[in-house]
Write a protein that holds these residues in place. Structure first.
Motif, PDB file in Angstrom:
ATOM      1  N   GLY A 188       0.816  -1.204   0.000  1.00  0.00           N
ATOM      2  CA  GLY A 188       0.000   0.000   0.000  1.00  0.00           C
ATOM      3  C   GLY A 188       0.854   1.259   0.000  1.00  0.00           C
ATOM      4  N   TYR A 189       0.216   2.364   0.380  1.00  0.00           N
ATOM      5  CA  TYR A 189       0.909   3.654   0.347  1.00  0.00           C
ATOM      6  C   TYR A 189       0.300   4.562   1.409  1.00  0.00           C
ATOM      7  N   ILE A 190       1.165   5.256   2.145  1.00  0.00           N
ATOM      8  CA  ILE A 190       0.729   6.218   3.156  1.00  0.00           C
ATOM      9  C   ILE A 190       1.187   7.600   2.710  1.00  0.00           C
ATOM     10  N   LYS A 191       0.247   8.481   2.509  1.00  0.00           N
ATOM     11  CA  LYS A 191       0.550   9.811   1.996  1.00  0.00           C
ATOM     12  C   LYS A 191       1.492  10.552   2.938  1.00  0.00           C
ATOM     13  N   GLY A 192       2.578  11.038   2.370  1.00  0.00           N
ATOM     14  CA  GLY A 192       3.569  11.771   3.141  1.00  0.00           C
ATOM     15  C   GLY A 192       4.661  10.905   3.728  1.00  0.00           C
ATOM     16  N   TYR A 193       4.462   9.573   3.714  1.00  0.00           N
ATOM     17  CA  TYR A 193       5.452   8.669   4.309  1.00  0.00           C
ATOM     18  C   TYR A 193       5.877   7.552   3.357  1.00  0.00           C
ATOM     19  N   ASN A 251      -9.739   4.617  23.468  1.00  0.00           N
ATOM     20  CA  ASN A 251      -8.974   3.962  22.423  1.00  0.00           C
ATOM     21  C   ASN A 251      -8.198   4.945  21.558  1.00  0.00           C
ATOM     22  N   ASP A 252      -8.070   6.191  21.985  1.00  0.00           N
ATOM     23  CA  ASP A 252      -7.394   7.199  21.187  1.00  0.00           C
ATOM     24  C   ASP A 252      -5.897   6.935  21.170  1.00  0.00           C
ATOM     25  N   ALA A 253      -5.316   6.833  19.975  1.00  0.00           N
ATOM     26  CA  ALA A 253      -3.900   6.497  19.850  1.00  0.00           C
ATOM     27  C   ALA A 253      -2.997   7.716  19.846  1.00  0.00           C
ATOM     28  N   ILE A 254      -3.550   8.942  19.849  1.00  0.00           N
ATOM     29  CA  ILE A 254      -2.721  10.127  19.640  1.00  0.00           C
ATOM     30  C   ILE A 254      -1.685  10.289  20.743  1.00  0.00           C
ATOM     31  N   GLU A 255      -2.072  10.124  21.989  1.00  0.00           N
ATOM     32  CA  GLU A 255      -1.156  10.342  23.104  1.00  0.00           C
ATOM     33  C   GLU A 255      -0.681   9.047  23.747  1.00  0.00           C
ATOM     34  N   SER A 256      -0.838   7.936  23.078  1.00  0.00           N
ATOM     35  CA  SER A 256      -0.371   6.660  23.628  1.00  0.00           C
ATOM     36  C   SER A 256       1.127   6.550  23.400  1.00  0.00           C
ATOM     37  N   GLY A 278       0.691   1.667   9.602  1.00  0.00           N
ATOM     38  CA  GLY A 278       0.729   2.840  10.459  1.00  0.00           C
ATOM     39  C   GLY A 278       2.068   3.535  10.345  1.00  0.00           C
ATOM     40  N   VAL A 279       2.187   4.639  11.055  1.00  0.00           N
ATOM     41  CA  VAL A 279       3.437   5.394  11.113  1.00  0.00           C
ATOM     42  C   VAL A 279       3.776   5.607  12.577  1.00  0.00           C
ATOM     43  N   VAL A 280       4.994   5.235  12.949  1.00  0.00           N
ATOM     44  CA  VAL A 280       5.455   5.410  14.315  1.00  0.00           C
ATOM     45  C   VAL A 280       6.434   6.578  14.354  1.00  0.00           C
ATOM     46  N   GLU A 281       6.340   7.370  15.410  1.00  0.00           N
ATOM     47  CA  GLU A 281       7.190   8.548  15.568  1.00  0.00           C
ATOM     48  C   GLU A 281       7.957   8.441  16.877  1.00  0.00           C
ATOM     49  N   LEU A 282       9.294   8.540  16.803  1.00  0.00           N
ATOM     50  CA  LEU A 282      10.115   8.512  18.010  1.00  0.00           C
ATOM     51  C   LEU A 282       9.892   9.795  18.801  1.00  0.00           C
ATOM     52  N   ASP A 283       9.789   9.639  20.131  1.00  0.00           N
ATOM     53  CA  ASP A 283       9.321  10.757  20.948  1.00  0.00           C
ATOM     54  C   ASP A 283      10.265  11.095  22.095  1.00  0.00           C
ATOM     55  N   GLY A 284      11.513  10.621  22.048  1.00  0.00           N
ATOM     56  CA  GLY A 284      12.481  10.991  23.071  1.00  0.00           C
ATOM     57  C   GLY A 284      12.220  10.330  24.408  1.00  0.00           C
ATOM     58  N   ALA A 285      12.670  10.990  25.478  1.00  0.00           N
ATOM     59  CA  ALA A 285      12.579  10.423  26.824  1.00  0.00           C
ATOM     60  C   ALA A 285      11.238  10.746  27.465  1.00  0.00           C
ATOM     61  N   ARG A 286      10.738   9.803  28.238  1.00  0.00           N
ATOM     62  CA  ARG A 286       9.554   9.994  29.074  1.00  0.00           C
ATOM     63  C   ARG A 286       9.857   9.428  30.455  1.00  0.00           C
ATOM     64  N   GLY A 333      -4.495  10.410  12.060  1.00  0.00           N
ATOM     65  CA  GLY A 333      -5.025  11.203  10.959  1.00  0.00           C
ATOM     66  C   GLY A 333      -4.332  10.966   9.639  1.00  0.00           C
ATOM     67  N   LEU A 334      -3.886   9.733   9.392  1.00  0.00           N
ATOM     68  CA  LEU A 334      -3.169   9.439   8.156  1.00  0.00           C
ATOM     69  C   LEU A 334      -4.137   9.197   7.007  1.00  0.00           C
ATOM     70  N   SER A 335      -3.673   9.544   5.827  1.00  0.00           N
ATOM     71  CA  SER A 335      -4.392   9.196   4.604  1.00  0.00           C
ATOM     72  C   SER A 335      -3.638   8.037   3.971  1.00  0.00           C
ATOM     73  N   ALA A 336      -4.156   6.826   4.199  1.00  0.00           N
ATOM     74  CA  ALA A 336      -3.399   5.636   3.815  1.00  0.00           C
ATOM     75  C   ALA A 336      -4.245   4.710   2.965  1.00  0.00           C
ATOM     76  N   ASP A 337      -3.597   4.112   1.983  1.00  0.00           N
ATOM     77  CA  ASP A 337      -4.189   3.045   1.189  1.00  0.00           C
ATOM     78  C   ASP A 337      -3.463   1.763   1.584  1.00  0.00           C
ATOM     79  N   CYS A 338      -3.943   1.139   2.629  1.00  0.00           N
ATOM     80  CA  CYS A 338      -3.240  -0.007   3.211  1.00  0.00           C
ATOM     81  C   CYS A 338      -4.082  -1.261   3.056  1.00  0.00           C
ATOM     82  N   VAL A 339      -3.503  -2.278   2.448  1.00  0.00           N
ATOM     83  CA  VAL A 339      -4.190  -3.553   2.275  1.00  0.00           C
ATOM     84  C   VAL A 339      -4.029  -4.363   3.558  1.00  0.00           C
TER      85      VAL A 339
END
Length: 636
Positions: free
Chosen positions: A144-149, A224-229, A255-263, A292-298
């Protein structure tokens, strides 16, 4: 001469020469005396009658007099029972509603009477399955394809960003970057079943036989919100994505994972069937998922592909009475379905995966020839119960082939002494499985006896048991019964044509297919290191003296390492923070507290060059400045 009480007036001794001649080690045809009687009737030939048992055993040539009489009688009775009835009662399945079950074969014979026509239909059938299978598989394999990634990269279920213990080096420098990076990924289905199989330290906790997700708090603590998980960097990526709701366990996803430093805090949260592990202090590398990704993922299409292959194998099973066509067709179809779809090995792309599965199929086919020749062909020959064969044999084969789903509830990850002792519920499960196999074996023994095959099969299994005992006795090697080996050991006992044997043989063939397609022909004898994997080494642990506590610092000292160790590694909060080698100054180190509101977990392990041994369990430097000494024993 023996007394009258000792004489064994068995009917076999007088009337049935065949039964008494072969009984036990005390008699042989070559040495047994016989009574020579000449018939009075003219023209008749000399007749030989067997000597009674009591008379033979009174002979000077009898070498088993030291065995008590009762034991000899029991041995003769057992041998006679094992030989079964005379004549043997060959088992054959009489179909229920034969006109219905034989209808598919009659229809094909009516419209395609010639062999060449049937062969053409079979080739067309293979082509249809292969075309459908490849088209669906190719669609499923397209990332598939993820827009921007861009195009997401396939990852396996246990992929993560951090190596255990000091695998990331001092301060985790070998696992950088810690933040400001993204990665587009694609997870397969059924990742929630993956567990760590050896102890992993998380602070002062020992995690084993469970999913490995640390953190996942989303700010509110629920929903179930993934934004701040946010997850610790060593969490399994695909399991964290399931926990966050980015992908599903049934179909996988992208999906897209983003590294977020130390917690500095990772509360435990239960979401989507996964309970994460809590960790109450700082870790330098974390990640979260981009929303909020625009993805065409099979999605993972293993279930539609399962429907395709089940449908084709069912049609084939109903429409052929040939054991040759039935077995080899199903072997190939199930093998490639397991290896490419339902339980594939860990490979990053389908090209390398296909190469691996083809390489495993060829040796599996040679082993399958032996299975077919001595187990499957005798059972399926002249069997016309098409629907019963499909339900029992083919259904059992699918149950065994989908072992990662059908038997996943059994709490035995690996059949090794260590796992049986440590894994919760493993010993009880093993007892239940052994009792079930024993009850099944009793039924198979009865049918083999009725067919007069029991002595031969007892000899075969005596050879198997002797071989396994010799394997156990070998030094420096450990016996490991993989499930493909278990299938090969049990398959000979399913030769008879009965309905239970149809089911058992199908399950065992499926287990063989799953074991080889997923893991290959892994050795039955393994070294301790290979069996241990990333588990504890049981190596020597450092002798750390009681620390010196300051207002905001703590000082540790340790004894000089004995050979072959030449250094000490200190892990703080699951990250290596100090490494000392012999000759590099004093064998002590002082740590300053960075945050007075955070605990610190210390573990110590010996080094030999760049190789580390086991680490101690965690000692705790609490927020009030107190020190909790490490418990005895290693961690990993």
């Amino acid at each position: 001469m023996p007394s009258h009480d000792d004489r064994d007036y068995e009917a076999n001794g007088y009337l049935d020469g065949r039964a008494s001649d072969d009984e036990g080690p005390e008699a042989s045809n070559a040495s047994s005396p016989r009574i020579h009687v000449r018939s009075e009737s003219p023209g008749s030939q000399d007749a030989y009658f067997p000597v009674p048992v009591w008379l033979r055993e009174s002979s000077k040539t009898f070498h088993w007099k030291w065995v008590p009489l009762r034991v000899r009688k029991a041995a003769r009775a057992t041998a006679a029972w094992c030989k079964g009835p005379d004549p043997p009662q060959m088992q054959k399945i009489t179909p229920f509603f034969p006109s219905v079950q034989e209808a598919p074969i009659r229809i094909i014979d009516r419209f395609l009477p010639r062999t060449v026509h049937k062969a053409g239909l079979l080739l067309f059938f293979y082509f249809c399955w292969l075309l459908t299978f490849c088209l669906v598989l190719n669609h499923s394999a397209s990332a598939g394809y993820i827009k921007g990634y861009g195009k997401p990269s396939p990852v396996w279920c246990g992929a993560n960003y951090w190596a255990s213990n000091n695998g990331c080096g001092l301060n985790g420098n070998q696992c950088r970057p810690f933040d400001n990076a993204t990665f587009a990924f694609r997870c397969p289905a059924n990742c929630a079943r993956v567990k760590v199989l050896n102890p992993h330290a998380v602070g002062k906790q020992e995690i084993n036989y469970r999913q490995f997700v640390i953190g996942g708090h989303n700010g509110s603590g629920h929903g179930n919100d993934a934004i701040e998980s946010v997850y610790r960097g060593d969490s399994f990526l695909c399991q964290a994505a399931i926990h966050a709701g980015v992908v599903t366990n049934a179909k996988g996803g992208c999906g897209v994972v983003e590294l977020d430093g130390a917690r500095d805090s990772f509360p435990s949260v239960k979401r989507h069937g996964i309970t994460s592990i809590g960790f109450d202090t700082t870790f330098p590398k974390t990640y979260k998922f981009v929303a909020g990704l625009s993805a065409d993922c099979v999605k993972d299409l293993r279930w539609p592909l399962l429907a395709v292959t089940v449908g084709f194998t069912t049609i084939l099973s109903l429409c052929t009475a040939s054991p040759l066509v039935f077995f080899w067709s199903l072997l190939a179809m199930l093998f490639f379905h397991v290896g490419l779809v339902s339980d594939p090995p860990n490979n990053s792309d389908y090209a390398s995966l296909s190469s691996l599965i083809i390489g495993r199929f060829l040796p599996a086919a040679f082993v399958a020839f032996v299975i077919y020749r001595y187990c499957v062909k005798p059972q399926l020959t002249a069997l016309t119960a098409q629907f019963e064969k499909t339900i029992l044999w083919l259904g059992g084969a699918w149950v065994g082939s989908l072992n990662n789903y059908t038997f996943d509830f059994i709490p035995i990850e690996r059949l090794t002494p260590h796992d049986l002792q440590v894994q919760p519920g493993a010993r009880l499960a093993l007892v239940i499985v052994v009792l079930l196999l024993f009850s099944i074996a009793l039924g198979q023994v009865w049918y083999l006896r009725l067919e007069g095959r029991l002595p031969r099969y007892l000899a075969i299994y005596a050879i198997f048991v002797t071989f396994l005992i010799l394997c156990v006795a070998l030094p420096s090697l450990n016996l490991r019964i993989h499930h493909y080996v278990l299938a090969l050991l049990l398959l000979p006992g399913t030769r008879v044509q009965t309905r239970p044997s149809l089911l058992y043989q199908g399950i065992l063939v499926g287990l063989f297919i799953n074991g080889v397609a997923r893991w290959g022909f892994d050795s039955i004898l393994q070294t301790t290191a290979a069996l241990r994997g990333d588990g504890q080494l049981n190596s020597l642990l450092p002798n750390v003296t009681a620390p010196i506590l300051g207002a905001s610092n703590i000082t540790f000292s340790w004894a000089i390492p004995p050979r072959p160790w030449d250094g000490v590694s200190i892990i703080v909060n699951d990250v290596e923070r100090h490494r000392w080698y012999y000759g590099e100054g004093h064998n002590s180190h002082t740590f300053n507290r960075q945050d007075n509101d955070q605990k610190a977990y210390f573990r110590f392990g010996y080094m030999s060059g760049s190789r580390s041994g086991d680490f101690t369990k965690a000692g705790v430097w609490d927020v009030d400045g107190s020190w909790t000494t490490m418990k005895p024993g290693p961690s990993r």
